[in-house]
Scaffold this active site. Structure first.
Site, short mmCIF file in Angstrom:
data_model
loop_
_atom_site.label_atom_id
_atom_site.label_comp_id
_atom_site.label_asym_id
_atom_site.label_seq_id
_atom_site.Cartn_x
_atom_site.Cartn_y
_atom_site.Cartn_z
N LYS A 1 0.86 -1.19 0.00
CA LYS A 1 0.00 0.00 0.00
C LYS A 1 0.89 1.23 0.00
CE LYS A 1 -1.99 2.90 2.37
NZ LYS A 1 -2.08 4.41 2.12
N GLU B 1 8.57 0.95 11.76
CA GLU B 1 9.61 1.98 11.77
C GLU B 1 8.88 3.30 11.88
OE1 GLU B 1 11.56 4.98 10.92
OE2 GLU B 1 11.71 4.24 8.86
N CYS C 1 12.46 10.77 9.47
CA CYS C 1 12.15 10.26 10.80
C CYS C 1 13.35 10.33 11.73
CB CYS C 1 11.63 8.83 10.71
SG CYS C 1 12.75 7.72 9.81
N GLU D 1 7.89 15.55 17.06
CA GLU D 1 8.47 15.38 15.73
C GLU D 1 7.82 16.38 14.78
OE1 GLU D 1 9.71 11.64 12.92
OE2 GLU D 1 7.67 11.68 13.67
#
Length: 539
Positions: free
Chosen positions: A230, A306, A340, A437
């Site tokens: 996906k 992750e 990330c 973040e």
């Protein structure tokens, strides 16, 4: 490929070209230091966008070796982040399409030739695919940059070579996966078999669409699995082109199926599907929790995650400040800050803090922002309007928290999703810009006094993905490397991503490792086979 500095795999421009700036106003704490806020020139952003040298040819789902429309007939728009304009309408897969894709993958695994091929034959297909990546590098790079906004030079010179390298790396592993012969206490012959896990569901993010595809598809194919992938709804285009190249390389129908669509529909259907044997996801920690819950509530499929990060970049007292500034700048601003593992908490020793601030600000002001297809541009737009607004909200939060806004802090230009490179000093650990973040071009610089303090502060986060250390002292580097609770520590380098280096996080940054030999374990089952031995000559 041996480990090298950042430029080995993640292209970084070291251009010192100056941006045109003009003083705007004093803001934040310590105005006596004479720091100004600058407004970046918008000339580059206001130019007519460069026409990408690529045609969009594939917008349908790939299921069982055929490009097909979504069962519902629906499509969704894919955008150009430079302008916010629609560049394609892509088939919008949902639960029904996921069912079809999983059925195709299941049949290919249970009845098809892929898992029954010799490992060597599988490796040859993967190597042919890598050759096709090289052949279509410019096309893939242009499409990646057009849909994601990242600089074309980054895509073409760094990410596409890495993309091909990853598949060659995993092709090399395909015929080297084997079990063990295990000694037993009794008269039995014991062996372990390492078998493919089955149908793997994989959900990739929008910040590195091709690289993340390789991190997941490569090891899964090397181990003999079949896949339903996906893609991110923001960046569906390159996965479809890559799937077409896999067909050309000879991948059998149903082995790789690609469903584009939204997370709550297609993504959730894949995560909760009862006939998916394994799930891998890269994205936010918030979504990762949902993925893990759906997997557990369905068939308890194993999950690799992750997730997010808030990585410290630690500049020690003995650092060469000029080199540290450049490396810290890259660690944060690379890929528009949409990484990330970005070094988004820059901890600088108090003895070099003031010098570092001045030079970090000057470097940010020199950063070239503009059309990612223009030569020399270092920073393109954020991915979409949602991310654009999110970053600006965090910048406002930093100002309201009394961090000192050294430069940037505003939109760049009047069209698309460009944001000025932004630097904050006098950042405190309890500020949102030091905790959350941000995923954007916002550098938060904090001051520390000693090693024990920076270890404690660096580890005081829910994340544990990566860290950077900049020092000349090997003892300091060793102390910090072992004390930091993260999955990767870069010493005097950052963002080195060789295919063999494992990547993953501690704490809420994820579960498991991708890349390297460790990633193979994600896609294998271990079976013990025990057979009696009659009158063995030895045990």
């Amino acid at each position: 490929m041996g480990a090298r500095r950042i430029s080995s795999l993640l292209f970084r421009s070291l251009s010192a070209s100056s941006a045109s700036v003009s003083p705007l106003l004093f803001r934040g704490k310590n105005p006596s230091r004479g720091r100004c806020i600058y407004r970046f020139s918008t000339a580059a952003a206001l130019e007519e966008p460069i026409t990408p040298p690529v045609q969009i040819s594939y917008t349908q789902l790939l299921i069982n070796g055929k490009f097909v429309d979504a069962a519902s007939g629906k499509t969704f728009p894919a955008y150009d982040p430079r302008t916010g304009e629609v560049i394609a309408h892509v088939a919008e897969g949902d639960a029904e399409d996921v069912n079809h894709a999983v059925a195709a993958a299941r049949k290919a695994f249970d009845e098809g030739p892929w898992p029954k091929m010799s490992a060597y034959e599988r490796s040859l297909i993967m190597l042919r695919f890598a050759d096709l990546i090289d052949k279509h590098r410019d096309e893939l790079a242009a499409l990646e940059s057009w849909n994601s906004g990242k600089p074309y030079e980054q895509s073409a010179k760094s990410e596409l070579p890495s993309f091909a390298r990853l598949f060659r790396y995993y092709a090399g592993w395909a015929d080297k996966i084997h079990g063990l012969t295990v000694p037993a206490d009794s008269n039995h012959y014991v062996q372990t078999l390492h078998e493919p896990i089955g149908v793997a569901g994989q959900i990739i993010p929008w910040n590195f669409p091709l690289i993340m595809l390789a991190w997941k598809v490569g090891p899964a194919l090397a181990c003999g699995n079949t896949i339903v992938l996906k893609s991110a709804e923001q960046t569906p285009l390159t996965a479809l082109l890559a799937a077409k190249l896999f067909q050309e390389a000879g991948l059998p129908p149903g082995v790789l199926n690609v469903v584009s669509g939204y997370g709550p529909s297609a993504g959730a259907a894949l995560a909760s599907h009862m006939d998916v044997d394994k799930l891998a996801f890269t994205g936010s920690t918030k979504t990762g929790k949902i993925i893990l819950e759906l997997a557990a509530k369905s068939n308890l499929k194993p999950v690799t995650l992750e997730l997010g990060g808030k990585s410290p970049f630690i500049v020690c007292e003995d650092a060469d400040v000029d080199k540290a500034v450049e490396l810290a700048h890259h660690a944060l601003f690379f890929n528009q800050g949409q990484c990330c593992c970005a070094g988004s908490r820059t901890y600088v020793h108090e003895h070099v803090y003031d010098e570092f601030i001045e030079k970090a600000k000057a470097r940010a002001l020199r950063r070239i922002v503009g059309d990612p297809f223009k030569k020399g541009v270092e920073q393109g737009p954020q991915i979409d309007s949602g991310q654009f607004e999110k970053v600006l909200r965090y910048i406002r939060s930093g100002v309201e928290s009394n961090a000192t806004l050294e430069c940037g802090g505003q939109r760049f230009g009047s069209k698309g999703y460009f944001i000025q490179p932004t630097v904050f000093s006098n950042v405190q650990d309890d500020m949102l810009i030091a905790q959350d973040e941000i995923f954007g071009p916002v550098q938060s610089i904090l001051k520390f006094k000693n090693i024990d303090e920076v270890i404690r502060r660096s580890n005081s986060t829910r994340y544990g993905l990566a860290a950077g250390i900049f020092t000349k002292n090997v003892d300091t580097a060793n102390t910090l490397s072992r004390a930091l609770r993260v999955g990767t520590v870069w010493v005097n380098c950052f963002d080195v991503f060789d295919a063999a280096i494992p990547f993953g996080g501690y704490k809420m940054s994820g579960i498991g490792r991708e890349k390297g030999i460790y990633s193979l374990n994600n896609y294998l089952q271990v079976k013990a086979v025990v057979t009696p031995l009659k009158n063995p000559a030895w045990l």
